[in-house]
Design an enzyme around this catalytic site. Sequence first.
Site, PDB file in Angstrom:
ATOM      1  N   ASN A   8     -30.601  16.249 -33.333  1.00  0.00           N
ATOM      2  CA  ASN A   8     -29.964  15.942 -34.613  1.00  0.00           C
ATOM      3  C   ASN A   8     -30.520  16.795 -35.736  1.00  0.00           C
ATOM      4  O   ASN A   8     -29.897  16.968 -36.764  1.00  0.00           O
ATOM      5  CB  ASN A   8     -30.165  14.471 -34.962  1.00  0.00           C
ATOM      6  CG  ASN A   8     -29.625  13.558 -33.866  1.00  0.00           C
ATOM      7  OD1 ASN A   8     -28.492  13.710 -33.441  1.00  0.00           O
ATOM      8  ND2 ASN A   8     -30.445  12.643 -33.387  1.00  0.00           N
ATOM      9  N   LYS A  31     -29.231  51.278 -24.461  1.00  0.00           N
ATOM     10  CA  LYS A  31     -28.054  50.439 -24.735  1.00  0.00           C
ATOM     11  C   LYS A  31     -26.863  51.000 -23.968  1.00  0.00           C
ATOM     12  O   LYS A  31     -26.608  52.206 -24.044  1.00  0.00           O
ATOM     13  CB  LYS A  31     -27.748  50.444 -26.231  1.00  0.00           C
ATOM     14  CG  LYS A  31     -26.666  49.487 -26.607  1.00  0.00           C
ATOM     15  CD  LYS A  31     -25.533  49.990 -27.489  1.00  0.00           C
ATOM     16  CE  LYS A  31     -24.962  51.329 -27.234  1.00  0.00           C
ATOM     17  NZ  LYS A  31     -23.742  51.645 -27.974  1.00  0.00           N
ATOM     18  N   ARG A  59     -27.625  16.340 -40.333  1.00  0.00           N
ATOM     19  CA  ARG A  59     -29.083  16.433 -40.320  1.00  0.00           C
ATOM     20  C   ARG A  59     -29.588  17.832 -39.958  1.00  0.00           C
ATOM     21  O   ARG A  59     -30.770  18.115 -40.082  1.00  0.00           O
ATOM     22  CB  ARG A  59     -29.660  15.374 -39.357  1.00  0.00           C
ATOM     23  CG  ARG A  59     -29.485  13.955 -39.873  1.00  0.00           C
ATOM     24  CD  ARG A  59     -29.716  12.900 -38.799  1.00  0.00           C
ATOM     25  NE  ARG A  59     -28.560  12.702 -37.923  1.00  0.00           N
ATOM     26  CZ  ARG A  59     -28.503  11.826 -36.927  1.00  0.00           C
ATOM     27  NH1 ARG A  59     -29.546  11.083 -36.650  1.00  0.00           N
ATOM     28  NH2 ARG A  59     -27.415  11.700 -36.192  1.00  0.00           N
TER      29      ARG A  59
HETATM   30  C1  UD1 Z   1     -25.828   8.282 -30.477  1.00  0.00           C
HETATM   31  C2  UD1 Z   1     -25.622   6.856 -29.946  1.00  0.00           C
HETATM   32  C3  UD1 Z   1     -26.992   6.225 -29.734  1.00  0.00           C
HETATM   33  C4  UD1 Z   1     -27.815   7.054 -28.772  1.00  0.00           C
HETATM   34  C5  UD1 Z   1     -27.908   8.511 -29.241  1.00  0.00           C
HETATM   35  C6  UD1 Z   1     -28.475   9.365 -28.121  1.00  0.00           C
HETATM   36  C7  UD1 Z   1     -23.525   5.951 -30.827  1.00  0.00           C
HETATM   37  C8  UD1 Z   1     -22.915   5.089 -31.853  1.00  0.00           C
HETATM   38  N1  UD1 Z   1     -24.852   6.084 -30.896  1.00  0.00           N
HETATM   39  O1  UD1 Z   1     -26.437   8.202 -31.755  1.00  0.00           O
HETATM   40  O2  UD1 Z   1     -26.847   4.921 -29.185  1.00  0.00           O
HETATM   41  O3  UD1 Z   1     -29.116   6.509 -28.638  1.00  0.00           O
HETATM   42  O4  UD1 Z   1     -26.603   9.031 -29.555  1.00  0.00           O
HETATM   43  O5  UD1 Z   1     -28.707  10.684 -28.536  1.00  0.00           O
HETATM   44  O6  UD1 Z   1     -22.830   6.456 -29.974  1.00  0.00           O
HETATM   45  N2  UD1 Z   1     -19.590  12.706 -32.498  1.00  0.00           N
HETATM   46  C9  UD1 Z   1     -18.249  12.996 -32.626  1.00  0.00           C
HETATM   47  N3  UD1 Z   1     -17.535  12.326 -33.586  1.00  0.00           N
HETATM   48  C10 UD1 Z   1     -18.071  11.405 -34.399  1.00  0.00           C
HETATM   49  C11 UD1 Z   1     -19.449  11.124 -34.264  1.00  0.00           C
HETATM   50  C12 UD1 Z   1     -20.181  11.787 -33.303  1.00  0.00           C
HETATM   51  O7  UD1 Z   1     -17.720  13.839 -31.904  1.00  0.00           O
HETATM   52  O8  UD1 Z   1     -17.344  10.843 -35.236  1.00  0.00           O
HETATM   53  C13 UD1 Z   1     -20.379  13.427 -31.466  1.00  0.00           C
HETATM   54  C14 UD1 Z   1     -21.472  14.315 -32.042  1.00  0.00           C
HETATM   55  O9  UD1 Z   1     -21.016  15.648 -32.186  1.00  0.00           O
HETATM   56  C15 UD1 Z   1     -22.579  14.202 -30.995  1.00  0.00           C
HETATM   57  C16 UD1 Z   1     -22.340  12.847 -30.358  1.00  0.00           C
HETATM   58  O10 UD1 Z   1     -21.036  12.478 -30.668  1.00  0.00           O
HETATM   59  O11 UD1 Z   1     -22.431  15.191 -30.007  1.00  0.00           O
HETATM   60  C17 UD1 Z   1     -23.341  11.797 -30.832  1.00  0.00           C
HETATM   61  O12 UD1 Z   1     -23.203  11.614 -32.232  1.00  0.00           O
HETATM   62  P1  UD1 Z   1     -24.460  11.425 -33.187  1.00  0.00           P
HETATM   63  O13 UD1 Z   1     -23.948  11.219 -34.564  1.00  0.00           O
HETATM   64  O14 UD1 Z   1     -25.437  12.476 -32.971  1.00  0.00           O
HETATM   65  O15 UD1 Z   1     -25.014  10.025 -32.650  1.00  0.00           O
HETATM   66  P2  UD1 Z   1     -26.500   9.457 -32.768  1.00  0.00           P
HETATM   67  O16 UD1 Z   1     -26.699   8.896 -34.131  1.00  0.00           O
HETATM   68  O17 UD1 Z   1     -27.471  10.442 -32.297  1.00  0.00           O
HETATM   69 CA    CA Z   2     -27.295  12.569 -31.685  1.00  0.00          CA
END
Ligand code: UD1
Ligand code: CA
Length: 451
Positions: free
Chosen positions: A231, A338, A18
């Site tokens: 995001n 600098k 996103r």
């Molecule tokens: C996630 C939560 C949601 C919460 C929100 C808060 C889950 C399933 N959902 O959703 O409940 O309200 O955050 O901001 O946990 N990441 C990985 N590997 C992956 C997927 C994600 O490392 O395969 C990391 C991303 O880099 C990020 C974090 O996990 O730092 C959250 O992932 P993201 O895809 O942003 O989750 P949300 O849809 O925002």
């Molecule tokens: Ca997130």
Amino acid sequence: MTPPPLLIVILAAGMGVRMCSQRAKVLHRLGGRSLLGHALSQAEAAGATALAVVVPPASAEVRAEALAHAPAAAVFEQTQQAGTADAVLAAREALSRHAGDVLVLFADTPLIEVATLQQLIAALNQGANVAVLGFEPDDPAGYGRLILDGGGRVRAIREHKDASPSERTQRLCNAGAMAFRVPSLLELLGRIGNDNASREYYLTDAVALAYEAGLAVLPVLCAPHEAMGINTREQLAEAEAIFQRRARVKAMRNGVSMIAPDTVWFSYDTTIARDVTIEPNVFFGPGVAIGEGAEILANSHLVGARIGAGARVGPFARLRPGAEVGQDVHVGNFVEIKNASLEAGAKANHLAYIGDGRVGAGANIGAGAIFCNYDGYNKHFTDVGAGAFIGSNAALIAPVTIGERAYVASGSVISRNVEADALAIARGPQEVRPGWAAKFRGLMQNRRKKR
Ligand code: UD1
Ligand code: CA
């Protein structure tokens, strides 16, 4: 009682689709530092005894950023972005060698305060097996919803995409940070499936599994501005606004005056002593420290610069990394510095470039003076002794030393050292031809008449 060891796992492997960016989301910056840098600093401040960072596969940049901030962290690659539970399991090795509490942090929620994380950990000491950080955003769309039972425990977290219309009316959302005191955490996480709208392994499903196993899953609440997840670029800008508002308030509470605080921009590490005054439209990049009583005048841009007590900088000054401005120094408009130090009481009041050098105490750098530090290949050093006077528009060709109290005449191009107390003039001698202009004018006017 000493608290149990705390492993903090930071999830930073998401694709960040996103953001519409070539760069990994967690490398985007907030307050002059990457989101990942913020997460690592949160983790360290929250008292991690061990750190694990989950990064995308083959992303040298994210790995390097993690290690730059936390050299002792264990870095794990998540081979496929199959969801947040899968990401935690990518750090399986760290989890299996750890006996103690585990805190999972997302690298895209940089505004969570350390005190809040400490409350989450404290909940474990007060009987929770799982503590979930919750908040009530103005707009809950996109966040997972906390589903509570009658006794105030968290029964499940339902992702927005999977939530029923009635569950979506629930305003309490998941901020992402989650603490576990679960002896068989790996086994619990291993039971999470991907039967959901995104076909992902959701960490949030750990809650229902823990609840069903009779564990105590408790919510800890925080303020909405702390919990916002980044995001999109809009959310990044929104988070930046929150970060800046906090930094301004903090500066003012510490005794800094700002005429128009909303126009002053801070970095995560800006340090400003008491009784500093900052005029409108000033930008502080990373690595700036300002001493007591200094004044930073309008439209100045500072990065990696240290300003001594009582100094005056700007308006329109540009201080780049390695600028060391001493006590009571004056740096005026359109002066660029600098990697150079100006010692106590030195002055460069207008239009100068001071790069790779030292300006001794009380020395004066005239308007238009330039330190010619670069020959196209290498940078060279210019040393101006204490009390020296560099006339306007002088060019000092480095490497060169100007002795203490020496004078450099205006317009000089100086390529050899000047000894202390000497005068150096290096410019074409002036010639004056009396009456020449009048004669010339007469000649021209005669020609015009003849035509
Ligand atoms: C996630 C939560 C949601 C919460 C929100 C808060 C889950 C399933 N959902 O959703 O409940 O309200 O955050 O901001 O946990 N990441 C990985 N590997 C992956 C997927 C994600 O490392 O395969 C990391 C991303 O880099 C990020 C974090 O996990 O730092 C959250 O992932 P993201 O895809 O942003 O989750 P949300 O849809 O925002
Ligand atoms: Ca997130």
